[in-house]
Design a protein around this motif. Structure first.
Motif, PDB file in Angstrom:
ATOM      1  N   THR A 194     -10.519  -0.011  -1.424  1.00 31.34           N
ATOM      2  CA  THR A 194      -9.817   1.210  -1.807  1.00 31.34           C
ATOM      3  C   THR A 194      -9.054   1.019  -3.113  1.00 31.34           C
ATOM      4  OG1 THR A 194      -9.594   1.714   0.548  1.00 31.34           O
ATOM      5  CG2 THR A 194      -8.241   2.987  -0.969  1.00 31.34           C
ATOM      6  N   LEU A 195      -8.445  -0.150  -3.298  1.00 31.16           N
ATOM      7  CA  LEU A 195      -7.752  -0.416  -4.554  1.00 31.16           C
ATOM      8  C   LEU A 195      -8.727  -0.440  -5.727  1.00 31.16           C
ATOM      9  CD1 LEU A 195      -5.152  -3.151  -3.519  1.00 31.16           C
ATOM     10  CD2 LEU A 195      -4.702  -0.759  -4.072  1.00 31.16           C
TER      11      LEU A 195
ATOM     12  N   PHE B 100      -3.919   3.260   5.400  1.00 32.36           N
ATOM     13  CA  PHE B 100      -3.375   1.953   5.052  1.00 32.36           C
ATOM     14  C   PHE B 100      -1.862   1.882   5.212  1.00 32.36           C
ATOM     15  CE2 PHE B 100      -7.442   2.326   2.968  1.00 32.36           C
ATOM     16  CZ  PHE B 100      -8.041   1.118   3.297  1.00 32.36           C
TER      17      PHE B 100
ATOM     18  N   ILE C 107      -4.788   6.385   1.105  1.00 31.56           N
ATOM     19  CA  ILE C 107      -3.981   5.168   1.267  1.00 31.56           C
ATOM     20  C   ILE C 107      -2.884   5.387   2.298  1.00 31.56           C
ATOM     21  CG2 ILE C 107      -2.308   3.675   0.109  1.00 31.56           C
ATOM     22  CD1 ILE C 107      -4.041   3.740  -2.350  1.00 31.56           C
TER      23      ILE C 107
ATOM     24  N   GLY D 198       0.386   4.252  -2.750  1.00 26.65           N
ATOM     25  CA  GLY D 198       0.202   5.659  -2.398  1.00 26.65           C
ATOM     26  C   GLY D 198       1.345   6.526  -2.876  1.00 26.65           C
TER      27      GLY D 198
ATOM     28  N   PHE E 160       0.825  -1.210   0.000  1.00 21.83           N
ATOM     29  CA  PHE E 160       0.000   0.000   0.000  1.00 21.83           C
ATOM     30  C   PHE E 160       0.860   1.261   0.000  1.00 21.83           C
ATOM     31  CE2 PHE E 160      -3.332  -2.872   1.798  1.00 21.83           C
ATOM     32  CZ  PHE E 160      -4.246  -2.707   0.785  1.00 21.83           C
TER      33      PHE E 160
ATOM     34  N   GLY F 163      -8.677  -2.565   2.281  1.00 23.64           N
ATOM     35  CA  GLY F 163      -7.699  -2.210   1.265  1.00 23.64           C
ATOM     36  C   GLY F 163      -8.155  -2.564  -0.137  1.00 23.64           C
TER      37      GLY F 163
ATOM     38  N   TRP G 277      -8.421  13.441   1.206  1.00 26.95           N
ATOM     39  CA  TRP G 277      -8.449  12.313   2.155  1.00 26.95           C
ATOM     40  C   TRP G 277      -9.396  12.569   3.314  1.00 26.95           C
ATOM     41  CZ3 TRP G 277      -7.001  12.370   7.355  1.00 26.95           C
ATOM     42  CH2 TRP G 277      -6.338  13.522   7.810  1.00 26.95           C
TER      43      TRP G 277
END
Length: 543
Positions: free
Chosen positions: A123-124, A79, A75, A41, A37, A120, A136
């Motif tokens: 989010t991906l 993450f 991220i 990012g 991650f 995760g 964010w």
């Protein structure tokens, strides 16, 4: 060194790793996930830093630029920065440092990793599907009305990951309370444990506020209920109060564990007992408690009451005191110490310098008049990154290098490690110090175009980011190289006094062959004498 069955060789199939209940293996799972991650990012950061080389928006569109910095922040914060030290080093070290066989709830520990990965993956998917353009912070009404991106999916990813943090914090609190080995009283605990305990309190108490806030955003978007959107009867200021009530304590979720790492490294490589142990321990709790009371300093220009602004300004000054206590005590520990400039020590010294810079600029931002001048400029970005990247990431890298021999049983290249610490320090300052100047001169953040007179500072930042990128990539190679070719590590290569060094490197599956019994306080290093050139051997804490 006698051969032993380590946790690494206790089952070698993929299933043995994915279904493991061993806290050390779960820490490795987190480490691999977080590294992935981090570079996702970082890739977004590379793209928008390239865009900012020129004043014109000639690489990506303004909409794409918004999505890049948004996904970078989402991220990196949820993450990487928040889970990095607690979920990797905390998972690996907490039971070892207190003489326990594992965490109190091993199955919950494994479940926390699966929840983290589930969040995760959401989010991906957002990244693949086109991103999110709210920043964010998911500020409303951008996230409730104006955003045409995947707000709910991104918020769902963060929502799910929040439960991972809650489970981890709960696990640490119960473990520290109930599973300490005989003789390990509260004021014999390593300061890393105090930091993890304070962090866990914030995780458990603050994270539900974020979950509720993001759930309300989803309700507003899906059902049209007026909660935050003023166009349908909502109040955007309510969102800011709820979000920052979580997110300012979250800053300490990121930095408190890093402070714990530094409190382990400094006495070890100064060969001195930590100065003011009780003050540092209580400062961790003070930061955790006061962190809940200062959220309004993010809202000085939002329209909140002037009296509220004055109150939050005062509290923001107050919360700096326990942080200053830690910096003072680390510096006092270094004074007249027998200092070894090893790789972990260089990262620790870099942390102290960069965190101090970030803290001092934070005091400036807590001053109402100055904050009004630099609000929403690059000054804010520089301050935040000096704390989070200059602080937390330096501490994370220092901790990884410090405990790498214990985690893997192998030593890395010391000279490469030292060079890399200097590269990271230099690259970081070249990246973010010019942004203080940009912010003070009035360059607003989150714009993909800017006046031409600011170009030289942006070029310096992009050049520094390139150097910083090398500093982040290099450990990936030499640490992986060490797994096969590195020299085998002895049980205690640093002559440290922590209980984790009393077991083998790497540790067995159940940590200790016999339950240790503690007879002495932590950090029992012999004070170096002026007439002795030899490094003192630390006293054993075990019977």
């Amino acid at each position: 060194m006698a051969t032993h069955q380590s946790y690494l060789s206790d089952g070698t199939t993929l299933r043995s790793w994915l279904m493991t209940l061993d806290h050390k293996r779960i820490a490795i799972l987190y480490m691999v996930s977080l590294t992935f991650f981090f570079f996702v990012g970082g890739a977004a950061a590379v793209l928008f830093r390239l865009e900012l080389i020129t004043p014109q928006g000639d690489l990506v569109s303004s909409d794409t630029y918004n999505r890049l910095f948004s996904i970078h922040g989402i991220i990196m914060v949820w993450f990487f920065l928040i889970p990095a030290v607690p979920n990797v080093l905390g998972n690996f070290l907490v039971p070892l440092m207190i003489g326990a066989r594992d965490l109190a709830f091993p199955r919950l520990n494994l479940a926390s990793w699966y929840l983290f990965m589930a969040g995760g993956l959401f989010t991906l998917y957002v990244v693949i599907a086109g991103g999110v353009d709210t920043g964010w912070t998911f500020y409303t009404p951008y996230s409730s009305t104006y955003a045409n991106s995947h707000v709910i999916l991104a918020a769902t990813g963060v929502f799910i990951t929040g439960f991972s943090s809650i489970l981890t914090g709960l696990n640490f609190i119960v473990t520290i309370h109930t599973m300490r080995c005989p003789g390990l009283k509260w004021f014999r605990l390593p300061l890393f444990i105090w930091s993890m305990y304070s962090t866990s309190l914030i995780m458990v108490l603050a994270t539900p506020i974020l979950a509720v806030t993001l759930a309300l955003v989803a309700v507003e978007r899906l059902l049209g209920v007026g909660i935050f959107d003023p166009g349908i009867g909502g109040d955007p200021l309510l969102f800011q109060h709820l979000f920052w009530f979580y997110s300012h304590p979250a800053v300490y979720i990121m930095i408190l564990p890093g402070m714990g790492v530094i409190s382990e490294i400094i006495p070890c490589f100064s060969r001195k007992p930590i100065f003011g142990y009780e003050f540092i321990a209580m400062a961790s709790l003070a930061i955790a408690i006061l962190g809940f009371l200062v959220w309004g300093h993010h809202m000085f220009v939002s329209g909140q009451s002037l009296y509220a602004g004055l109150f939050f300004s005062l509290l923001s000054m107050l919360v700096a005191v326990p942080s200053a206590v830690k910096v003072f005590n680390w510096t006092a520990t270094l004074y007249k110490g027998s200092i070894s400039l090893t790789t972990p020590m260089l990262y620790a010294l870099g942390f102290i310098g960069l965190f101090t810079m970030g803290g001092l600029t934070g005091i400036c931002l807590a001053t109402l008049a100055f904050d009004v001048h630099v609000h929403d400029t690059y000054f804010i970005i520089a301050h935040f990154h000096y704390i989070m990247v200059g602080g937390m990431v330096m501490a994370y890298l220092g901790g990884m290098h410090f405990w790498w021999p214990k985690i893997t049983g192998r030593m890395y290249s010391e000279w490469l490690g030292r060079i890399n610490a200097l590269i990271v320090f230099a690259g970081f300052n070249m990246t973010f110090f010019p942004q203080f100047i940009l912010g003070y001169l009035g360059n607003p953040r989150r714009y993909h175009t800017y006046p031409g007179e600011f170009q030289v500072f942006h070029i310096m930042s992009t050049l520094g980011a390139s150097i910083l990128g090398i500093g982040y990539l290099l450990p990936l190679f030499y640490l992986l190289w060490s797994l096969k070719y590195g020299k085998r590590a002895c049980d205690n290569p640093w002559d440290a006094t922590g209980l984790e060094w009393a077991t083998t490197s790497p540790p067995p599956a159940h940590n200790f062959r016999e339950t240790p019994v503690i007879r002495e306080p932590a950090y029992q290093y012999e004070t170096p004498h002026s007439d002795s050139k030899n490094k003192p051997n630390p006293k054993t804490r075990l019977t």
